[in-house]
Design an enzyme around this catalytic site. Structure first.
Site, PDB file in Angstrom:
ATOM      1  CD  GLU A 199       0.704  -8.263  -7.913  1.00  0.00           C
ATOM      2  OE1 GLU A 199       0.534  -7.763  -6.786  1.00  0.00           O
ATOM      3  OE2 GLU A 199       0.639  -7.606  -8.980  1.00  0.00           O
ATOM      4  CG  ASP A 243      -2.476  -0.784  -2.426  1.00  0.00           C
ATOM      5  OD1 ASP A 243      -1.255  -0.951  -2.146  1.00  0.00           O
ATOM      6  OD2 ASP A 243      -3.181  -1.693  -2.882  1.00  0.00           O
ATOM      7  CG  ASN A 245      -0.227  -4.278  -6.501  1.00  0.00           C
ATOM      8  OD1 ASN A 245      -1.205  -4.089  -5.779  1.00  0.00           O
ATOM      9  ND2 ASN A 245       1.010  -4.236  -6.044  1.00  0.00           N
ATOM     10  CG  ASN A 261      -1.273 -12.733  -5.518  1.00  0.00           C
ATOM     11  OD1 ASN A 261      -1.782 -12.184  -6.494  1.00  0.00           O
ATOM     12  ND2 ASN A 261      -0.728 -12.029  -4.531  1.00  0.00           N
ATOM     13  CG  HIS A 312       3.776  -9.733  -1.406  1.00  0.00           C
ATOM     14  ND1 HIS A 312       4.151 -10.840  -2.138  1.00  0.00           N
ATOM     15  CD2 HIS A 312       2.738 -10.138  -0.623  1.00  0.00           C
ATOM     16  CE1 HIS A 312       3.377 -11.865  -1.824  1.00  0.00           C
ATOM     17  NE2 HIS A 312       2.514 -11.462  -0.898  1.00  0.00           N
ATOM     18  CG  ASP A 313       3.621  -3.723  -1.253  1.00  0.00           C
ATOM     19  OD1 ASP A 313       3.585  -4.358  -2.314  1.00  0.00           O
ATOM     20  OD2 ASP A 313       2.600  -3.229  -0.723  1.00  0.00           O
ATOM     21  CG  ASP A 332       2.198  -5.902   1.243  1.00  0.00           C
ATOM     22  OD1 ASP A 332       1.110  -5.327   1.417  1.00  0.00           O
ATOM     23  OD2 ASP A 332       2.478  -6.484   0.173  1.00  0.00           O
ATOM     24  CG  ASP A 333       0.920  -1.035   0.583  1.00  0.00           C
ATOM     25  OD1 ASP A 333       1.046  -0.473  -0.512  1.00  0.00           O
ATOM     26  OD2 ASP A 333       0.248  -2.068   0.741  1.00  0.00           O
TER      27      ASP A 333
END
Length: 307
Positions: free
Chosen positions: A163, A9, A165, A157, A233-234, A13-14
């Protein structure tokens, strides 16, 4: 060569995770599917298409999927990722459209065509994956491996329990964790240690055209200091596929809370597996220095290709 199907998405970070995959010669991206998450589906898909061209991914299919959660109102993170989803990074708009069809069917068909060959990496809400599992349960057997960025065994978060997602579609996450495979879970417990520092940022700046993505993305949602800054993150999920030894992972039973008034989306994690059998392998620590070496080596190779 490990083939990846990346459900995402984009999302700052993706974008950095896709760049990591694009710059890693041992990885081949077999497809990119999109889901509504950080921003609406129209934007995550537009961003994935722009990234396909900016990162020179050639004919990698991009297929749009689910616009929102199975049962809930949409949860978005534009306050973090900006109205476009890519923060301060501005990419040329894509010149080619997404492929026809739906991400769920693309996931099923791609895994069916190459059983045991493709690692499924999910770095957004798990709506597409849940629908694929429900429509064709054999995807659990066909996937070589299944790796996610999401969850936490400590705190959330988006709220204290969950989280992002997981909170964005708790019912989908519950389906996915209960589908009968081992979910490789890279949650906040490790991703919040993958921080951009001033040293990392200075190593990104000389990377030519690629730095037009990396530097704005890395600085969009936090102040960068010598001690730390935004968490990437990702990229942890892709980094695990590249080098599992970067992480310490522990078997666990993970259940996703769907009924709690204050805890929906919480990944309730029990490391006392005993004879119940683990449904997850949960990352508990990351070798941060080696992680950044892997990331920046890949980015340097990609930058050389892009000019």
């Amino acid at each position: 060569m490990t083939k990846l199907l990346i459900d995402c998405d984009p999302g700052i970070d993706d974008a950095l995770a896709l760049a990591l995959a694009a710059g890693s010669p041992s990885l081949e991206i077999a497809g990119i599917t999109t889901v509504g998450g950080n921003v609406d589906l129209s934007l995550t898909t537009a961003n994935a298409l722009a990234l396909r061209e900016f990162l020179d991914l050639g004919e990698v299919p991009v297929v749009a999927g689910s616009p929102g959660a199975l049962l809930r109102h949409d949860v978005r993170a534009a306050t973090v990722h900006g109205s476009s989803g890519l923060g301060d990074a501005v990419l040329p708009p894509a010149t080619r459209p997404a492929e026809d069809g739906h991400a769920v069917d693309f996931i099923i068909d791609t895994l069916r065509a190459a059983p045991g060959e493709i690692t499924l990496v999910a770095i957004g809400p798990l709506t597409n994956i849940a629908l694929a599992v429900r429509k064709e349960p054999r995807v659990v057997e066909w996937a070589r491996d299944f790796v996610i960025m999401g969850g936490s065994y400590t705190r959330g978060n988006t709220n204290p329990a969950a989280e992002f997602n997981m909170l964005a579609d708790p019912e989908a996450a519950a389906i996915v964790f209960g589908a009968g495979w081992t979910v490789k879970m890279f949650g906040l417990d490790v991703t919040l240690t993958a921080l951009v520092t001033t040293d990392v940022l200075e190593r990104m700046r000389p990377l030519g055209r690629l730095s037009d993505l990396l530097v704005p993305a890395a600085t969009s949602y936090g102040v960068v200091t010598a001690e730390g800054g935004p968490a990437i993150h990702d990229a942890c999920a892709v980094a695990y596929v590249l080098d599992p030894s970067l992480f310490t992972c522990v078997p666990a039973v993970v259940r996703v809370e769907t009924a709690g008034l204050y805890t929906s989306g919480m990944t309730v994690t029990d490391f006392k597996v005993a004879d119940r059998g683990a449904n997850a392998l949960v990352a508990t620590s990351l070798d941060v220095n080696r992680f950044w070496d892997v990331m920046l080596d890949a980015y340097t190779r990609l930058a050389s290709r892009l000019g």
